[in-house]
Design an enzyme around this catalytic site. Structure first.
Site, PDB file in Angstrom:
ATOM      1  N   TYR A 169       0.850  -1.191   0.000  1.00  0.00           N
ATOM      2  CA  TYR A 169       0.000   0.000   0.000  1.00  0.00           C
ATOM      3  C   TYR A 169       0.887   1.242   0.000  1.00  0.00           C
ATOM      4  O   TYR A 169       1.969   1.237  -0.563  1.00  0.00           O
ATOM      5  CB  TYR A 169      -1.004  -0.044   1.157  1.00  0.00           C
ATOM      6  CG  TYR A 169      -2.205   0.802   0.838  1.00  0.00           C
ATOM      7  CD1 TYR A 169      -3.014   0.499  -0.262  1.00  0.00           C
ATOM      8  CD2 TYR A 169      -2.512   1.926   1.590  1.00  0.00           C
ATOM      9  CE1 TYR A 169      -4.083   1.291  -0.614  1.00  0.00           C
ATOM     10  CE2 TYR A 169      -3.593   2.723   1.247  1.00  0.00           C
ATOM     11  CZ  TYR A 169      -4.375   2.406   0.157  1.00  0.00           C
ATOM     12  OH  TYR A 169      -5.423   3.198  -0.193  1.00  0.00           O
ATOM     13  N   ARG A 222      -9.247  10.958  -7.625  1.00  0.00           N
ATOM     14  CA  ARG A 222      -8.350  11.584  -6.644  1.00  0.00           C
ATOM     15  C   ARG A 222      -7.551  10.485  -5.947  1.00  0.00           C
ATOM     16  O   ARG A 222      -7.820  10.126  -4.813  1.00  0.00           O
ATOM     17  CB  ARG A 222      -9.164  12.392  -5.618  1.00  0.00           C
ATOM     18  CG  ARG A 222      -8.318  13.299  -4.735  1.00  0.00           C
ATOM     19  CD  ARG A 222      -9.041  13.651  -3.450  1.00  0.00           C
ATOM     20  NE  ARG A 222      -9.311  12.475  -2.622  1.00  0.00           N
ATOM     21  CZ  ARG A 222      -8.446  11.921  -1.788  1.00  0.00           C
ATOM     22  NH1 ARG A 222      -7.209  12.405  -1.671  1.00  0.00           N
ATOM     23  NH2 ARG A 222      -8.782  10.860  -1.073  1.00  0.00           N
ATOM     24  N   LYS A 240      -6.304  -2.152  -0.993  1.00  0.00           N
ATOM     25  CA  LYS A 240      -7.149  -2.068   0.205  1.00  0.00           C
ATOM     26  C   LYS A 240      -7.703  -3.432   0.584  1.00  0.00           C
ATOM     27  O   LYS A 240      -7.727  -3.808   1.760  1.00  0.00           O
ATOM     28  CB  LYS A 240      -8.310  -1.104  -0.037  1.00  0.00           C
ATOM     29  CG  LYS A 240      -7.933   0.359  -0.079  1.00  0.00           C
ATOM     30  CD  LYS A 240      -7.838   0.961   1.311  1.00  0.00           C
ATOM     31  CE  LYS A 240      -7.549   2.449   1.242  1.00  0.00           C
ATOM     32  NZ  LYS A 240      -7.489   3.091   2.562  1.00  0.00           N
ATOM     33  N   GLU A 312     -13.715   4.831  -2.331  1.00  0.00           N
ATOM     34  CA  GLU A 312     -12.288   5.093  -2.162  1.00  0.00           C
ATOM     35  C   GLU A 312     -11.776   6.064  -3.225  1.00  0.00           C
ATOM     36  O   GLU A 312     -11.958   5.858  -4.426  1.00  0.00           O
ATOM     37  CB  GLU A 312     -11.511   3.778  -2.265  1.00  0.00           C
ATOM     38  CG  GLU A 312     -10.092   3.855  -1.772  1.00  0.00           C
ATOM     39  CD  GLU A 312      -9.990   4.080  -0.269  1.00  0.00           C
ATOM     40  OE1 GLU A 312      -9.082   4.818   0.151  1.00  0.00           O
ATOM     41  OE2 GLU A 312     -10.817   3.522   0.478  1.00  0.00           O
ATOM     42  N   ASP A 313     -11.149   7.139  -2.776  1.00  0.00           N
ATOM     43  CA  ASP A 313     -10.450   8.089  -3.645  1.00  0.00           C
ATOM     44  C   ASP A 313     -11.339   8.709  -4.722  1.00  0.00           C
ATOM     45  O   ASP A 313     -10.934   8.878  -5.878  1.00  0.00           O
ATOM     46  CB  ASP A 313      -9.212   7.436  -4.275  1.00  0.00           C
ATOM     47  CG  ASP A 313      -8.084   7.296  -3.254  1.00  0.00           C
ATOM     48  OD1 ASP A 313      -8.236   7.821  -2.137  1.00  0.00           O
ATOM     49  OD2 ASP A 313      -7.065   6.671  -3.565  1.00  0.00           O
ATOM     50  N   ASP A 335     -13.648   5.561   3.265  1.00  0.00           N
ATOM     51  CA  ASP A 335     -12.429   5.489   4.069  1.00  0.00           C
ATOM     52  C   ASP A 335     -11.708   6.829   4.135  1.00  0.00           C
ATOM     53  O   ASP A 335     -11.112   7.171   5.157  1.00  0.00           O
ATOM     54  CB  ASP A 335     -11.502   4.413   3.502  1.00  0.00           C
ATOM     55  CG  ASP A 335     -10.310   4.147   4.407  1.00  0.00           C
ATOM     56  OD1 ASP A 335     -10.513   4.005   5.617  1.00  0.00           O
ATOM     57  OD2 ASP A 335      -9.179   4.094   3.892  1.00  0.00           O
ATOM     58  N   ASP A 336     -11.762   7.604   3.051  1.00  0.00           N
ATOM     59  CA  ASP A 336     -11.084   8.904   3.035  1.00  0.00           C
ATOM     60  C   ASP A 336     -11.725   9.876   4.019  1.00  0.00           C
ATOM     61  O   ASP A 336     -11.041  10.728   4.588  1.00  0.00           O
ATOM     62  CB  ASP A 336     -11.117   9.502   1.624  1.00  0.00           C
ATOM     63  CG  ASP A 336     -10.482   8.579   0.606  1.00  0.00           C
ATOM     64  OD1 ASP A 336      -9.317   8.210   0.805  1.00  0.00           O
ATOM     65  OD2 ASP A 336     -11.159   8.210  -0.367  1.00  0.00           O
ATOM     66  N   ASN A 473      -0.493  11.988   1.735  1.00  0.00           N
ATOM     67  CA  ASN A 473       0.215  10.904   1.052  1.00  0.00           C
ATOM     68  C   ASN A 473       0.398  11.251  -0.413  1.00  0.00           C
ATOM     69  O   ASN A 473      -0.378  12.026  -0.970  1.00  0.00           O
ATOM     70  CB  ASN A 473      -0.605   9.614   1.151  1.00  0.00           C
ATOM     71  CG  ASN A 473      -0.419   8.915   2.480  1.00  0.00           C
ATOM     72  OD1 ASN A 473       0.700   8.745   2.944  1.00  0.00           O
ATOM     73  ND2 ASN A 473      -1.521   8.527   3.089  1.00  0.00           N
TER      74      ASN A 473
END
Length: 617
Positions: A169, A222, A240, A312-313, A335-336, A473
Site C-alpha cells: 500500500y 483523486r 485495500k 475510495e479516492d 475510508d477517506d 500521502n
C-alpha cells in the site's frame, strides 16, 4: 485408465458433497465443523452445492468447518488436479504439496521432487523481496505471488506486516497506479465503464464469486495525493482489499475490487499508448450520476443489503455527495472521510491521554479542507459533543477548517460552511497560527513541505507539547518529515504522519514516528460490520472504532513517541476494533446476525481468515 480416474474422482466428489450436505445443514455460521468443498471456477461453493447464498462471514469453501489437521478437497467443477491445481492461486501450495497429495492429484513430475514447508517457502520469498531495491519491483513481485499462491502471499504479509505494508500500500501503491498501464499483467478486479451503462448487473454477474461481503470501489479521480489517474486507480481497491484480508481477516474470495471508469482529465494518460481506460474526458453531471445509481442498485440486487461498499479516492465534490446519498439505503463507508477521521481521532485521544487534557480543552487548526480534513473535523466535533454534553455546533467553535472565515461563506462548498467562523481573513498558515493559537495542527492538503520551520517553531512557542499531524500521502506530499517535526520543536512535538518515516534520534532520545495509517481502522471496521451482519453504518460505529484503537496505546508506546500501537499486533488490534464496532451495531439495532455472541473479541478472532496450508484428500 483416464476413465477410471474420472470415475474415482466423481465418486469422491459425490461422497464429499453428500457429507457436506448432511453435516453443513446443521452448522451455524462458524460453529460445527465438517468436511468442506471448494470450487476453482464458475459458481461458488454455496451456489453450486446448496443453491443458496447467505450473508455474513460465510465459510463458502468449507475451510473453517474443518480443523486444521483435517484434510480438505480442492474442488474445481469436479476436483482440481494436475496442471489446473498448480494454476489455481487459492489452492496451489507449490513445493509444499506432499508426496501423497502429488499422487492423489496427478502432480507427480509437474513439480521438482523436493517437498518444502510453508515456513521455508516464506523464508525464501522474503529473502527474494529484500534483494529487490526498487519499491515498484517489490510491489510487482508480491502481486505476482498473490496471483500464484494466495495463502503464501497472505502468510508473508501477516508475518512481516511492518516491512511489507509500505510495499503493498502507501507509498508504493501510488507509483504503481501511475504506471498501472505499463505493469498491467492480469485483471485483479472488475472494471465497469460508461460502455456498460444499462448492463451493470450483467457485468457484476460475470465475477466468479457470488458471496461477496466487501466491495472497494473507486472512480480514480483523486488517487492519494496524485490526482486523476482514471482507470489506473484500480491499484487502490486491490491494495485495500489485500489489507482487509491480511490485517482484518476477511476471506479473499469475499472481497471484490471495482473501478468505475468514466474517463479521465489527465492529459498525460489520454496520450499514453499503454493507458488501459476509456480515452475520453471525465463524464460529469447526469451521465455520471446515472451510472453510479445503476451500480449501487445492481450491487444490492446481486449481493444483498449486507455487502459493505467502501468508496475510495473519489474527488471531494462526489465523495460527500455519494456518502450522503446512499448511507440511508445501503451499507456504505468512505475510508477517506470516515476511516481517516477515525484513525486521526484515535491518535488525538491517545496523545491527550498521556499529555493531559480533553479534546474540548484544545483548539484544532486544519491545513486542508477536503474530504479528509472535513471528515476528521466532524468526527472530532462529535466526540467533543459527547464528552462535554454539548451540541456539535458548540464543539465546532474550537475547530478551524483551513483558512475559512464567515466572509467566504458564499464561495465555499456546503459541507465547509459549518466551519466558517467570525474572523478577519488570514493570508497564510503562519498568520493563522499566530492569530488562532491552536494546540493541534493537522495537515491534509497534499502540499509537501507546507509545515515549514517557522510554522513548527510557532506551534512550539504556543504549546509545551504541540500536536503536529502531517497526514498527506504519498511521502512527497507530506507537510513535513518526522525529523523536521522533532528537531524544529526541540523534541517536544506529538507527531503523526500519513506516510511512514524512519525513527529519529534527537538529543540522545530515539523517537518512533507514528503513522496515522487508515489500515489501523478499515480492516477491523469492515470485519465488525460483516460479523454482526450490520445493514447500515452509523457515526457511532466509526467513533467506537476510534475509541477501541486509542485504548490499545500504552504509556510505553507514548514514551517512544507513538500515538498508535505497533503494526506487529495489527490482527489483535483489528479483532478488538471489530468487536467494538459489532457491539455498537447490536446496541443500535442494526445487526442481523442473531443471537449476539457472548464474547465478540473471541468471535471476531475465530472468523478471521487463516493463510495456513491445508492438507488435501
Amino acid at each position: 485408465m483416464r476413465r477410471l480416474q474420472r470415475s474415482s474422482l466423481a465418486r469422491i466428489a459425490s461422497t464429499t458433497r453428500a457429507a457436506w450436505t448432511r453435516q453443513g445443514s446443521s452448522s451455524s455460521l462458524l460453529g460445527a465443523r465438517a468436511a468442506p468443498y471448494c470450487t476453482m471456477a464458475g459458481r461458488s461453493g454455496d451456489d453450486a452445492m446448496a443453491g443458496v447464498a447467505t450473508g455474513g462471514v460465510e465459510d463458502a469453501y468449507g475451510e473453517d468447518r474443518a480443523t486444521e489437521d483435517q484434510p480438505v478437497t480442492p474442488w474445481a467443477v469436479c476436483i482440481a488436479s494436475g496442471h489446473s491445481l498448480l494454476r489455481d492461486p487459492r489452492h496451489n501450495k507449490g513445493l509444499s504439496f506432499t508426496e501423497k497429495e502429488r499422487d492423489a492429484h496427478y502432480l507427480r513430475g509437474l513439480l521438482p521432487p523436493v517437498v518444502l514447508s510453508q515456513e521455508l517457502q516464506e523464508k525464501r520469498l522474503l529473502q527474494n523481496v529484500r534483494q529487490l531495491e526498487v519499491p515498484l519491483q517489490r510491489y510487482m513481485f508480491l502481486m505476482d505471488l498473490q496471483e500464484r499462491n494466495e495463502k503464501l502471499f497472505y502468510k508473508l504479509m501477516i508475518d512481516n506486516v511492518e516491512e511489507l505494508l509500505p510495499v503493498v500500500y502507501t507509498p508504493t501503491v501510488g507509483e504503481a497506479c501511475q504506471k498501472y498501464g505499463s505493469i498491467f499483467r492480469r485483471s485483479q478486479g472488475l472494471y465497469i465503464s460508461l460502455k456498460d451503462k444499462g448492463r451493470v448487473l450483467e457485468v457484476l454477474r460475470n465475477w466468479p464469486e457470488k458471496s461477496i461481503q466487501v466491495i472497494v470501489v473507486t472512480d480514480g479521480e483523486r488517487i492519494l495525493g496524485l490526482g486523476d489517474l482514471g482507470c489506473q486507480g484500480m491499484g487502490i481497491p486491490v491494495g485495500k482489499l489485500a489489507l482487509y484480508t491480511a490485517l482484518g481477516g476477511v476471506r479473499p474470495s469475499a472481497c471484490l475490487p471495482i473501478t468505475i471508469d468514466v474517463g479521465t482529465n489527465n492529459e498525460e494518460l489520454l496520450n499514453d499508448e499503454f493507458y488501459i481506460g476509456l480515452r475520453q474526458r471525465r463524464a460529469t453531471g447526469q451521465e455520471y450520476t446515472e451510472l453510479l445509481d445503476e451500480f449501487m442498485v445492481a450491487v444490492k440486487q446481486n449481493y444483498g443489503q449486507k455487502v459493505l461498499v467502501q468508496f475510495e479516492d473519489f474527488a471531494n465534490h462526489n465523495a460527500f455527495t455519494l456518502l450522503d446519498k446512499y448511507k440511508a439505503t445501503h451499507l456504505v463507508f468512505n475510508d477517506d472521510i470516515q476511516g481517516t477521521a477515525a484513525v486521526v481521532l484515535a491518535g488525538l485521544m491517545a496523545g491527550l491521554k498521556f499529555a493531559g487534557g480533553t479534546l474540548a480543552d484544545h483548539t484544532f487548526l486544519f491545513f486542508g479542507a477536503g474530504e479528509a480534513g472535513t471528515g476528521i473535523a466532524e468526527l472530532v466535533a462529535l466526540e467533543i459533543s459527547m464528552q462535554s454534553k454539548t451540541s456539535q455546533e458548540e464543539a465546532r467553535k474550537n475547530i478551524w477548517l483551513g483558512l475559512i472565515v464567515s466572509s467566504r461563506k458564499d464561495s465555499i462548498q456546503p459541507f465547509k460552511k459549518l466551519y466558517a467562523h467570525e474572523h478577519e481573513p488570514v493570508k497564510d498558515l503562519l498568520s493563522a497560527i499566530k492569530d488562532i493559537k491552536p494546540t493541534a495542527l493537522i495537515g491534509s492538503a497534499g502540499v509537501g513541505q507546507s509545515f515549514t520551520k517557522e510554522v513548527i517553531e510557532a506551534m512550539s512557542s504556543i504549546n509545551k507539547r504541540p500536536i503536529i499531524l502531517a497526514l498527506s500521502n504519498p511521502t512527497s506530499k507530506s507537510e513535513c518529515t518526522a525529523e523536521q517535526a522533532y528537531s524544529w520543536s526541540q523534541g517536544r512535538a506529538i507527531f503523526g504522519s500519513g506516510s511512514p518515516f524512519d525513527p529519529v534520534k534527537y538529543n540522545e532520545k530515539l523517537f518512533v514516528p507514528a503513522q496515522a495509517n487508515n489500515a489501523y481502522i478499515f480492516p477491523g471496521f469492515g470485519l465488525g460490520v460483516v460479523i454482526s451482519g450490520a445493514i447500515r453504518v452509523k457515526d457511532d460505529m466509526v467513533l467506537a472504532a476510534a475509541e477501541a484503537l486509542a485504548e490499545q496505546v500504552t504509556a510505553e508506546h507514548f514514551d517512544k513517541g507513538l500515538i498508535y500501537p505497533p503494526f506487529s499486533s495489527i490482527r489483535k488490534i483489528s479483532a478488538n476494533i471489530a468487536a467494538r464496532v459489532a457491539a455498537k451495531a447490536y446496541d443500535l439495532g442494526l445487526a442481523s446476525h442473531l443471537p449476539r455472541p457472548k464474547d465478540l473479541v473471541k468471535y471476531a478472532e475465530s472468523c478471521m481468515y487463516s493463510p495456513i496450508y491445508r492438507s488435501y484428500r
